[in-house]
Design an enzyme around this catalytic site. Structure first.
Site, mmCIF file in Angstrom:
data_model
loop_
_atom_site.group_PDB
_atom_site.id
_atom_site.type_symbol
_atom_site.label_atom_id
_atom_site.label_comp_id
_atom_site.label_asym_id
_atom_site.label_seq_id
_atom_site.Cartn_x
_atom_site.Cartn_y
_atom_site.Cartn_z
ATOM 1 C CB VAL A 64 -1.017 0.038 1.173
ATOM 2 C CG1 VAL A 64 -2.000 -1.116 1.089
ATOM 3 C CG2 VAL A 64 -0.319 0.086 2.525
ATOM 4 C CB SER A 143 -3.429 4.019 16.650
ATOM 5 O OG SER A 143 -2.870 3.789 17.937
ATOM 6 C CE1 TYR A 156 1.047 3.074 13.974
ATOM 7 C CE2 TYR A 156 0.570 3.840 16.206
ATOM 8 C CZ TYR A 156 0.328 2.969 15.155
ATOM 9 O OH TYR A 156 -0.633 1.999 15.290
ATOM 10 C CB ALA A 157 0.893 9.688 17.680
ATOM 11 C CE LYS A 160 -2.099 3.606 12.639
ATOM 12 N NZ LYS A 160 -2.726 2.762 11.606
HETATM 13 N N1 LIG Z 1 -1.754 -4.095 17.755
HETATM 14 C C1 LIG Z 1 -1.972 -2.965 18.365
HETATM 15 O O1 LIG Z 1 -1.766 -2.859 19.583
HETATM 16 C C2 LIG Z 1 -2.511 -1.765 17.608
HETATM 17 C C3 LIG Z 1 -2.902 -0.646 18.348
HETATM 18 C C4 LIG Z 1 -3.394 0.469 17.684
HETATM 19 C C5 LIG Z 1 -3.497 0.463 16.300
HETATM 20 N N2 LIG Z 1 -3.109 -0.636 15.595
HETATM 21 C C6 LIG Z 1 -3.232 -0.565 14.131
HETATM 22 O O2 LIG Z 1 -3.995 -1.675 13.686
HETATM 23 C C7 LIG Z 1 -3.577 -2.031 12.376
HETATM 24 C C8 LIG Z 1 -3.268 -3.520 12.326
HETATM 25 O O3 LIG Z 1 -2.239 -3.791 13.235
HETATM 26 P P1 LIG Z 1 -1.947 -5.272 13.776
HETATM 27 O O4 LIG Z 1 -1.632 -5.106 15.215
HETATM 28 O O5 LIG Z 1 -2.984 -6.202 13.335
HETATM 29 O O6 LIG Z 1 -0.561 -5.537 13.030
HETATM 30 P P2 LIG Z 1 0.032 -6.847 12.326
HETATM 31 O O7 LIG Z 1 1.480 -6.579 12.199
HETATM 32 O O8 LIG Z 1 -0.426 -8.091 13.013
HETATM 33 O O9 LIG Z 1 -0.657 -6.806 10.872
HETATM 34 C C9 LIG Z 1 -0.383 -5.755 9.973
HETATM 35 C C10 LIG Z 1 -0.474 -6.317 8.568
HETATM 36 O O10 LIG Z 1 -0.205 -5.226 7.650
HETATM 37 C C11 LIG Z 1 0.614 -5.752 6.621
HETATM 38 N N3 LIG Z 1 1.398 -4.695 5.979
HETATM 39 C C12 LIG Z 1 2.484 -4.058 6.482
HETATM 40 N N4 LIG Z 1 2.976 -3.218 5.566
HETATM 41 C C13 LIG Z 1 2.190 -3.329 4.468
HETATM 42 C C14 LIG Z 1 2.204 -2.717 3.189
HETATM 43 N N5 LIG Z 1 3.154 -1.824 2.844
HETATM 44 N N6 LIG Z 1 1.240 -3.060 2.290
HETATM 45 C C15 LIG Z 1 0.293 -3.964 2.620
HETATM 46 N N7 LIG Z 1 0.236 -4.587 3.812
HETATM 47 C C16 LIG Z 1 1.175 -4.263 4.730
HETATM 48 C C17 LIG Z 1 1.521 -6.749 7.317
HETATM 49 O O11 LIG Z 1 2.104 -7.670 6.389
HETATM 50 C C18 LIG Z 1 0.557 -7.413 8.288
HETATM 51 O O12 LIG Z 1 -0.070 -8.550 7.718
HETATM 52 C C19 LIG Z 1 -2.384 -1.127 12.028
HETATM 53 O O13 LIG Z 1 -2.832 -0.045 11.254
HETATM 54 C C20 LIG Z 1 -1.913 -0.651 13.384
HETATM 55 O O14 LIG Z 1 -1.269 0.589 13.309
HETATM 56 C C21 LIG Z 1 -2.626 -1.751 16.215
#
Ligand SMILES: NC(=O)c1ccc[n+]([C@@H]2O[C@H](COP(=O)([O-])OP(=O)(O)OC[C@H]3O[C@@H](n4cnc5c(N)ncnc54)[C@H](O)[C@@H]3O)[C@@H](O)[C@H]2O)c1
Length: 250
Positions: A64, A143, A156-157, A160
């Protein structure tokens, strides 16, 4: 009961964590899900999981942060399936480190992936949604870091926070097309991304969460399912934190 039979959904970041739970949850509700991720090595397992759900689906490889690849992917997907009824932007990434130590390359990557990736995917997929005239649902994953700040996650913040401001403005532009745009803000969630945090930060967060546990990917996917469904037909430009009460923003 939410029935998404006949709906088509495009979900980014669908090979892991929240995106994968979202893809399976939408397919369980009956949607045909196009699960997209940069991690092409996960294609077989993601496809097998979707095949076990009511709506089924497929995997497409996409980075992406590559604008040309997004346009080609959108052409391919809409050429085969028509306009999407549901778009969920989940792909994202971060690493916790002091702002003053962030390299220019790191800052660039964080903004490209967490902000511009969502902007570009929305722009590509919203055009066929508008042309179809059928209305649609867009859910962007931000987030709580973007709502209340997060030490060591400064850029990052900011990215987001940009997702939230962008989504609210897009919601205003798209209302006349019956396209709803909403945002889900996960708090600390038990995924591979969160696993990367230090033990000290993990323990401090657990103590601060009123429910005293991390979110599961399913907790977050359930909120996304609501926004993606006809149950949210009159809801747009809204932000929902799913954080076990860690943040209670007004
Ligand atoms: N886990 C947390 O605590 C948390 C908290 C707040 C926000 N988030 C947000 O939730 C979302 C999902 O996070 P998660 O915890 O499931 O993470 P994760 O690492 O388990 O999954 C993220 C997925 O995004 C894919 N990805 C990364 N770069 C990419 C790219 N350039 N193109 C396409 N796909 C790509 C990865 O391969 C992975 O499968 C993210 O946007 C993250 O910022 C997560």
């Amino acid at each position: 009961m939410i029935d998404l039979s006949g709906h088509k959904a495009f979900v980014t970041g669908a090979a892991s964590g929240i995106g994968r739970a979202t893809a399976n949850t939408l397919a369980e509700a009956g949607a045909y899900v196009i699960a997209c991720d940069i991690a092409a090595d996960k294609a077989d397992e993601v496809t097998a999981e979707l095949a076990a759900q009511k709506g089924g689906g497929e995997f497409v490889a996409l980075d992406v942060t590559d604008p040309a690849a997004i346009l080609a992917c959108c052409d391919d997907v809409t050429g085969r399936h028509g306009a999407m009824n549901i778009l969920v932007n989940v792909a994202g990434w971060d690493r916790t480190e002091p702002f003053v130590e962030n390299s220019p390359e790191f800052i660039e990557k964080i903004v490209q992936l967490n902000y511009l990736g969502q902007v570009r995917v929305c722009q590509a997929f919203v055009k066929p949604m508008m042309e179809s005239g059928a209305g649609a649902k867009i859910v962007n994953v931000s987030s709580d870091a973007g709502r209340v700040g997060s030490m060591g996650e400064t850029v990052y913040a900011g990215a987001k926070g940009g997702v939230m401001a962008f989504s609210k403005s897009l919601a205003r532009e798209m209302a006349r097309h019956n396209i709803c745009v909403n945002v889900v803000c996960p708090g600390p969630t038990d995924t591979p991304l969160f696993e990367g945090q230090s033990e000290r930060i993990k323990e401090a967060l657990l103590r601060a969460i009123p429910f005293r546990r991390l979110a599961t990917p399913q907790d977050v996917a359930d909120g996304i399912l609501y926004f993606a469904s006809p149950r949210a037909n009159y809801v747009t430009g809204q932000v929902l934190s799913i954080s076990g009460g860690l943040t209670m923003s007004g």
